[in-house]
Scaffold this motif. Structure first.
Motif, mmCIF file in Angstrom:
data_model
loop_
_atom_site.group_PDB
_atom_site.id
_atom_site.type_symbol
_atom_site.label_atom_id
_atom_site.label_comp_id
_atom_site.label_asym_id
_atom_site.label_seq_id
_atom_site.Cartn_x
_atom_site.Cartn_y
_atom_site.Cartn_z
ATOM 1 N N GLN A 141 -2.707 -1.623 5.356
ATOM 2 C CA GLN A 141 -3.908 -1.324 6.136
ATOM 3 C C GLN A 141 -4.808 -2.535 6.286
ATOM 4 O O GLN A 141 -5.340 -2.802 7.370
ATOM 5 N N GLU A 142 -4.990 -3.291 5.210
ATOM 6 C CA GLU A 142 -5.857 -4.460 5.259
ATOM 7 C C GLU A 142 -5.291 -5.522 6.201
ATOM 8 O O GLU A 142 -6.027 -6.163 6.952
ATOM 9 N N GLY A 147 -5.351 -7.754 12.046
ATOM 10 C CA GLY A 147 -4.609 -8.042 13.269
ATOM 11 C C GLY A 147 -3.138 -8.337 13.083
ATOM 12 O O GLY A 147 -2.489 -8.825 14.010
ATOM 13 N N ILE A 148 -2.582 -8.059 11.893
ATOM 14 C CA ILE A 148 -1.155 -8.284 11.677
ATOM 15 C C ILE A 148 -0.510 -6.983 11.220
ATOM 16 O O ILE A 148 -0.942 -6.372 10.248
ATOM 17 N N GLN A 166 -1.129 -17.239 5.612
ATOM 18 C CA GLN A 166 -2.569 -17.497 5.609
ATOM 19 C C GLN A 166 -3.334 -16.192 5.808
ATOM 20 O O GLN A 166 -4.362 -15.950 5.172
ATOM 21 N N CYS A 167 -2.829 -15.333 6.697
ATOM 22 C CA CYS A 167 -3.483 -14.062 6.964
ATOM 23 C C CYS A 167 -3.528 -13.192 5.720
ATOM 24 O O CYS A 167 -4.540 -12.531 5.440
ATOM 25 N N GLN A 194 1.402 -21.368 15.468
ATOM 26 C CA GLN A 194 0.933 -20.796 14.211
ATOM 27 C C GLN A 194 -0.525 -21.166 13.922
ATOM 28 O O GLN A 194 -1.252 -20.396 13.313
ATOM 29 N N SER A 195 -0.948 -22.342 14.378
ATOM 30 C CA SER A 195 -2.367 -22.709 14.240
ATOM 31 C C SER A 195 -3.235 -21.737 15.025
ATOM 32 O O SER A 195 -4.299 -21.305 14.558
ATOM 33 N N GLY A 196 -2.775 -21.364 16.217
ATOM 34 C CA GLY A 196 -3.501 -20.385 17.023
ATOM 35 C C GLY A 196 -3.606 -19.042 16.328
ATOM 36 O O GLY A 196 -4.647 -18.371 16.390
ATOM 37 N N VAL A 197 -2.535 -18.650 15.626
ATOM 38 C CA VAL A 197 -2.547 -17.394 14.867
ATOM 39 C C VAL A 197 -3.638 -17.441 13.798
ATOM 40 O O VAL A 197 -4.425 -16.507 13.644
#
Length: 287
Positions: A141-142, A147-148, A166-167, A194-197
Motif C-alpha cells: 500500500q505504501e 506511485g509504484i 530508491q522509491c 530511471q532518474s525521471g522515475v
C-alpha cells in the motif's frame, strides 16, 4: 526530549519552517569543511543542495542527519535551536536520510527490506512471531501511494530497478514518520529514464507534505523539482535562491563558475584558432 538532542527554546525563531540553518560551520582540526551556510526547509517544498565533489554537501548532510555536530551557527528544528547528538536523535526528530547505497539487502524480499530493523510482530513470549501478512500489506500500500504498483512484494529487492529501490527507501522513510527527507545523490548512478522515475517520487514525497532536501551535482535534475537552491563551493555558499530568482541556465553557470567557464571557452577558442593556423602552415597555405 531525547538525551541525544540538546535544545534551547527560541522565541524569536519562526516555526513555519521544519528546519533552519543559520551561518552553520564545521571544522575538522584546522580545516574548515563548512562555513557560514544558511538554509531552510519547509513542509511540502524541495530544497536542492548543489555542488561538485568537495563542495561540502556530505558535511552538511552529516550535520542535519545527526552524524556530526556543527561548530558554528544555529541549527533550528521545529522552532528550537538544537544539536543532534546521533542519527537516532535525528530520526526521533523526524529527519530521515536516504543515502546513495540505500543500505538494502539485495536477496531479501521487498517487504523485509521495508521493515528491516522495525519488524511488526504478533503474539507474546514464546508465541511471538513476525506479522508477515501485515507487513506485506503495508509495504504494498505504501509503495502504491508513492506511485509504484508492485504485484509481488515477495520478490528480492535486488530485482528492482535502481529507481524502484530508491522509491522503496523513500516510502519507508515516509511510513516511519519522516518530516524532513534527505536524499543523497539519488540520481547519480541512474540513467535518464530511471532518474525521471526518482524525480517523480521526490514530487510525491513533497506532495505528501514532507520537507525534502535533494542533494545533487546535476542542475538539470534539481531545477524541475526544486523550490529553492543552495549552491556550495569549497564549503561556502555561493548562492541561495528561490526558483523565481534563477533560471536553469543561470544555475548551471553559477555551478560551473561563470567567469571560469567564460575564460575556459576563450582559451579553447584560441587553441582552436592556433590549430587551424598549424594545419594551414602544414598544407603550405599562406595565412
Amino acid at each position: 526530549m531525547d538525551q541525544n538532542l540538546t535544545a534551547q527554546p527560541s522565541a524569536d525563531h519562526p516555526t513555519d519552517d521544519l528546519l533552519t540553518l543559520k551561518s552553520i560551520g564545521k571544522h575538522y582540526g584546522s580545516v574548515s569543511a563548512l562555513h557560514g551556510v544558511d538554509m531552510s526547509v519547509a513542509p511540502g517544498r524541495v530544497t536542492c543542495v548543489l555542488g561538485d565533489n568537495g563542495a561540502g554537501k556530505s558535511t552538511l548532510i552529516k550535520i542535519i542527519a545527526g552524524l556530526h555536530q556543527h561548530d558554528e551557527g544555529e541549527f533550528i528544528l521545529h522552532g528550537e535551536a538544537v544539536k543532534l547528538k546521533s542519527p537516532r536523535a535525528a530520526l526521533d526528530a523526524g529527519i530521515a536520510a536516504v543515502y546513495q547505497d540505500l543500505a538494502v539487502v539485495p536477496l531479501m524480499p521487498v517487504w523485509r527490506n521495508f521493515f528491516l530493523g522495525s519488524e511488526l510482530t504478533i503474539g507474546r513470549g514464546p508465541f511471538k512471531r513476525l506479522d508477515v501478512q501485515k507487513m506485506k500489506e503495508i509495504t504494498k500500500q505504501e509503495l502504491f501511494d508513492m506511485g509504484i504498483d508492485l504485484r509481488d512484494v515477495e520478490q528480492p529487492i535486488g530485482q528492482l530497478s535502481g529507481g524502484e529501490r530508491q522509491c522503496v527507501a523513500i516510502a519507508r522513510a515516509v511510513y516511519f514518520g519522516a518530516k524532513v527527507l534527505i536524499l543523497d545523490e539519488p540520481t547519480a548512478a541512474l540513467g535518464v529514464k530511471q532518474s525521471g522515475v526518482v524525480l517523480r517520487y521526490i514530487l510525491q514525497a513533497r506532495d505528501r507534505g514532507l520537507g525534502v532536501i535533494f542533494i545533487t551535482h546535476n542542475p538539470h535534475h534539481a531545477y524541475p523539482v526544486g523550490d529553492s537552491f543552495l549552491l556550495l563551493k569549497r564549503g561556502r555558499s555561493i548562492g541561495y535562491y528561490s526558483k523565481s530568482e534563477i533560471t536553469v541556465g543561470e544555475l548551471t553557470a553559477q555551478m560551473a563558475g561563470g567567469a571560469e567557464l567564460a575564460e575556459l571557452a576563450h582559451e579553447l577558442e584560441q587553441l582552436g584558432g592556433h590549430d587551424e593556423q598549424l594545419a594551414e602552415a602544414e598544407m603550405g597555405i599562406d595565412p
